[in-house]
Design an enzyme around this catalytic site. Sequence first.
Site, PDB file in Angstrom:
ATOM      1  N   SER A 174       0.684  -1.105  -0.077  1.00 41.73           N
ATOM      2  CA  SER A 174      -0.074   0.049   0.111  1.00 41.73           C
ATOM      3  C   SER A 174       0.845   1.224   0.142  1.00 41.73           C
ATOM      4  O   SER A 174       1.609   1.521   0.953  1.00 41.73           O
ATOM      5  CB  SER A 174      -0.815   0.000   1.364  1.00 41.73           C
ATOM      6  OG  SER A 174      -1.748  -1.000   1.341  1.00 41.73           O
TER       7      SER A 174
ATOM      8  N   HIS B 112      -3.938   0.862  -4.278  1.00 44.49           N
ATOM      9  CA  HIS B 112      -3.253  -0.329  -5.129  1.00 44.49           C
ATOM     10  C   HIS B 112      -3.783  -0.229  -6.449  1.00 44.49           C
ATOM     11  O   HIS B 112      -4.955   0.013  -6.974  1.00 44.49           O
ATOM     12  CB  HIS B 112      -4.075  -1.584  -4.694  1.00 44.49           C
ATOM     13  CG  HIS B 112      -3.306  -2.107  -3.308  1.00 44.49           C
ATOM     14  ND1 HIS B 112      -2.136  -2.978  -2.918  1.00 44.49           N
ATOM     15  CD2 HIS B 112      -3.649  -1.859  -1.970  1.00 44.49           C
ATOM     16  CE1 HIS B 112      -2.126  -3.306  -1.925  1.00 44.49           C
ATOM     17  NE2 HIS B 112      -2.780  -2.294  -1.283  1.00 44.49           N
TER      18      HIS B 112
ATOM     19  N   HIS C  59      -5.771  -9.392  -1.324  1.00 48.13           N
ATOM     20  CA  HIS C  59      -5.798  -9.666  -0.004  1.00 48.13           C
ATOM     21  C   HIS C  59      -6.819 -10.684   0.305  1.00 48.13           C
ATOM     22  O   HIS C  59      -8.086 -10.700  -0.335  1.00 48.13           O
ATOM     23  CB  HIS C  59      -6.057  -8.395   1.035  1.00 48.13           C
ATOM     24  CG  HIS C  59      -4.904  -7.263   0.521  1.00 48.13           C
ATOM     25  ND1 HIS C  59      -5.147  -6.269  -0.506  1.00 48.13           N
ATOM     26  CD2 HIS C  59      -3.954  -6.960   1.414  1.00 48.13           C
ATOM     27  CE1 HIS C  59      -4.144  -5.573  -0.453  1.00 48.13           C
ATOM     28  NE2 HIS C  59      -3.481  -5.956   0.919  1.00 48.13           N
TER      29      HIS C  59
ATOM     30  N   TYR D 269      -8.901 -10.467   2.812  1.00 55.05           N
ATOM     31  CA  TYR D 269     -10.066 -10.030   2.984  1.00 55.05           C
ATOM     32  C   TYR D 269     -10.730  -9.429   2.199  1.00 55.05           C
ATOM     33  O   TYR D 269     -12.108  -8.967   2.420  1.00 55.05           O
ATOM     34  CB  TYR D 269      -9.747  -8.775   4.207  1.00 55.05           C
ATOM     35  CG  TYR D 269      -8.854  -7.667   3.640  1.00 55.05           C
ATOM     36  CD1 TYR D 269      -9.482  -6.499   2.825  1.00 55.05           C
ATOM     37  CD2 TYR D 269      -7.476  -7.465   4.080  1.00 55.05           C
ATOM     38  CE1 TYR D 269      -8.615  -5.639   2.323  1.00 55.05           C
ATOM     39  CE2 TYR D 269      -6.801  -6.508   3.543  1.00 55.05           C
ATOM     40  CZ  TYR D 269      -7.467  -5.551   2.702  1.00 55.05           C
ATOM     41  OH  TYR D 269      -6.602  -4.481   2.120  1.00 55.05           O
ATOM     42  N   GLU D 270     -10.332  -9.228   0.855  1.00 58.34           N
ATOM     43  CA  GLU D 270     -11.313  -8.951  -0.093  1.00 58.34           C
ATOM     44  C   GLU D 270     -12.257  -9.970  -0.664  1.00 58.34           C
ATOM     45  O   GLU D 270     -12.872  -9.740  -1.709  1.00 58.34           O
ATOM     46  CB  GLU D 270     -10.243  -8.356  -1.480  1.00 58.34           C
ATOM     47  CG  GLU D 270      -9.466  -7.093  -1.025  1.00 58.34           C
ATOM     48  CD  GLU D 270      -8.482  -6.717  -2.099  1.00 58.34           C
ATOM     49  OE1 GLU D 270      -8.796  -6.003  -3.063  1.00 58.34           O
ATOM     50  OE2 GLU D 270      -7.342  -7.462  -2.218  1.00 58.34           O
TER      51      GLU D 270
ATOM     52  N   ALA E 168       2.826  -2.299   4.136  1.00 58.70           N
ATOM     53  CA  ALA E 168       2.559  -1.277   5.225  1.00 58.70           C
ATOM     54  C   ALA E 168       2.074  -1.886   6.482  1.00 58.70           C
ATOM     55  O   ALA E 168       1.325  -2.733   6.557  1.00 58.70           O
ATOM     56  CB  ALA E 168       1.525  -0.080   4.743  1.00 58.70           C
TER      57      ALA E 168
ATOM     58  N   MET F 102      -2.139  -6.949   7.095  1.00 61.71           N
ATOM     59  CA  MET F 102      -2.723  -7.919   6.765  1.00 61.71           C
ATOM     60  C   MET F 102      -2.626  -8.526   5.248  1.00 61.71           C
ATOM     61  O   MET F 102      -3.586  -9.145   4.339  1.00 61.71           O
ATOM     62  CB  MET F 102      -4.159  -7.293   6.532  1.00 61.71           C
ATOM     63  CG  MET F 102      -4.927  -6.426   7.750  1.00 61.71           C
ATOM     64  SD  MET F 102      -6.278  -5.485   7.219  1.00 61.71           S
ATOM     65  CE  MET F 102      -6.273  -4.468   8.855  1.00 61.71           C
ATOM     66  N   SER F 103      -1.314  -8.794   5.153  1.00 64.42           N
ATOM     67  CA  SER F 103      -0.744  -9.295   3.811  1.00 64.42           C
ATOM     68  C   SER F 103       0.576 -10.154   3.963  1.00 64.42           C
ATOM     69  O   SER F 103       0.915 -10.353   5.284  1.00 64.42           O
ATOM     70  CB  SER F 103      -0.426  -8.168   2.672  1.00 64.42           C
ATOM     71  OG  SER F 103       0.617  -7.423   3.260  1.00 64.42           O
TER      72      SER F 103
ATOM     73  N   ASN G 163       1.660   3.381  11.219  1.00 69.27           N
ATOM     74  CA  ASN G 163       0.972   3.839  12.203  1.00 69.27           C
ATOM     75  C   ASN G 163       1.588   3.165  13.447  1.00 69.27           C
ATOM     76  O   ASN G 163       1.873   1.812  13.002  1.00 69.27           O
ATOM     77  CB  ASN G 163      -0.557   3.532  12.061  1.00 69.27           C
ATOM     78  CG  ASN G 163      -0.948   2.355  11.726  1.00 69.27           C
ATOM     79  OD1 ASN G 163      -0.668   1.633  10.808  1.00 69.27           O
ATOM     80  ND2 ASN G 163      -1.644   1.572  12.696  1.00 69.27           N
TER      81      ASN G 163
ATOM     82  N   HIS H 129      -7.522   3.457   7.452  1.00 66.94           N
ATOM     83  CA  HIS H 129      -6.946   3.173   6.108  1.00 66.94           C
ATOM     84  C   HIS H 129      -6.035   4.490   5.570  1.00 66.94           C
ATOM     85  O   HIS H 129      -5.074   4.564   5.173  1.00 66.94           O
ATOM     86  CB  HIS H 129      -7.956   2.615   5.114  1.00 66.94           C
ATOM     87  CG  HIS H 129      -7.136   1.953   3.810  1.00 66.94           C
ATOM     88  ND1 HIS H 129      -5.978   1.241   3.827  1.00 66.94           N
ATOM     89  CD2 HIS H 129      -7.477   2.419   2.566  1.00 66.94           C
ATOM     90  CE1 HIS H 129      -5.687   0.898   2.878  1.00 66.94           C
ATOM     91  NE2 HIS H 129      -6.368   1.894   1.867  1.00 66.94           N
TER      92      HIS H 129
HETATM   93  N1  HPA Z   1      -3.191  -3.144  11.766  1.00 64.44           N
HETATM   94  C1  HPA Z   1      -3.306  -4.120  10.845  1.00 64.44           C
HETATM   95  N2  HPA Z   1      -3.001  -3.933   9.730  1.00 64.44           N
HETATM   96  C2  HPA Z   1      -2.220  -2.915   9.373  1.00 64.44           C
HETATM   97  C3  HPA Z   1      -1.939  -1.624  10.046  1.00 64.44           C
HETATM   98  C4  HPA Z   1      -2.699  -1.901  11.551  1.00 64.44           C
HETATM   99  O1  HPA Z   1      -2.431  -1.021  12.423  1.00 64.44           O
HETATM  100  N3  HPA Z   1      -1.537  -0.895   9.755  1.00 64.44           N
HETATM  101  C5  HPA Z   1      -1.409  -1.282   8.245  1.00 64.44           C
HETATM  102  N4  HPA Z   1      -1.840  -2.353   8.212  1.00 64.44           N
END
Ligand code: HPA
Length: 270
Positions: free
Chosen positions: A29, A60, A82, A84-85, A112, A209-210, A233, A245
């Site tokens: 990302s 993306h 992903h 989750y998609e 990320a 998540m990847s 973050n 996001h």
């Molecule tokens: N949690 C989960 N996945 C993420 C995060 C997060 O804080 N930041 C970027 N991808």
Amino acid sequence: MDFDKIQQAAQFIDKNINIKPQVGIVCGSGINSIVENIQNPVIIPYSQIPNFPVSTVKGHKSQMVCGRLGNKDVLALLGRFHYYEGYTMEQVTFPIRVMQLLGIKNVIITNAAGGLNASYKVGDIMMIKDHINLAVNPLIGQNDDRLGVRFPSLHNIYSPQLREKFAAIAKKHAIDIRDGVYLGLTGPSFETGAENRFFRMVGADCVGMSTVAEVIVAAHAQMNVFAASIISNVWNEKDEKTATHEEVLQGVEHTAERFSLLIEELIADI
Ligand code: HPA
């Protein structure tokens, strides 16, 4: 895993490029800048590649960029899939399989991620030294022996040699980097405070998540893997707020370019 489908995609790509990629790159990302320095790029939209899924997430794109980077022939993916998609793990890891059948032996996977380690800051670059997989294993199902063994080892899957090289390159540029454990979840909801406290306790430095499914398939394919996160973050025990996001995309923005230059030098050194 449908071998013929992978082969069709690989043959299509092979016919449309006049290079022999040695390195595969997955751009996370907001980390699209890796492809900006690719020379003589040939861009192939995913929609043209037989059997290739198309990505749906903001930040993306959905294209493959092939060309020269760091004096190597590379194949880079702008846009990943992903779980989750709603994709199956087979679809999530399809691009890695295509790389495998194209003969690619080195893969660089980026993302990320949310920082859990209390010393991490937004914009930090973290080499992944190991992972904890709390998502789904992509190798579940019948094994195809043409692609790899039934019970692959994940020992040292994050190549110690490539991590050493990357660390030396970062040091040369006086850029501080981290070396940590990535904990993989399916998402798409961000974690609760209790989960983040737990993940930190069991040794995770960041969460995302990847990546993990792709890395497991790359291990199955016996590729050399280098993976790194940009910390977008940081979870903090006091306010316990998790990310949005938008925050994730903004968090990588300032580091992505610098990170891309390090990746280019790593490729030159492979
Ligand atoms: N949690 C989960 N996945 C993420 C995060 C997060 O804080 N930041 C970027 N991808």
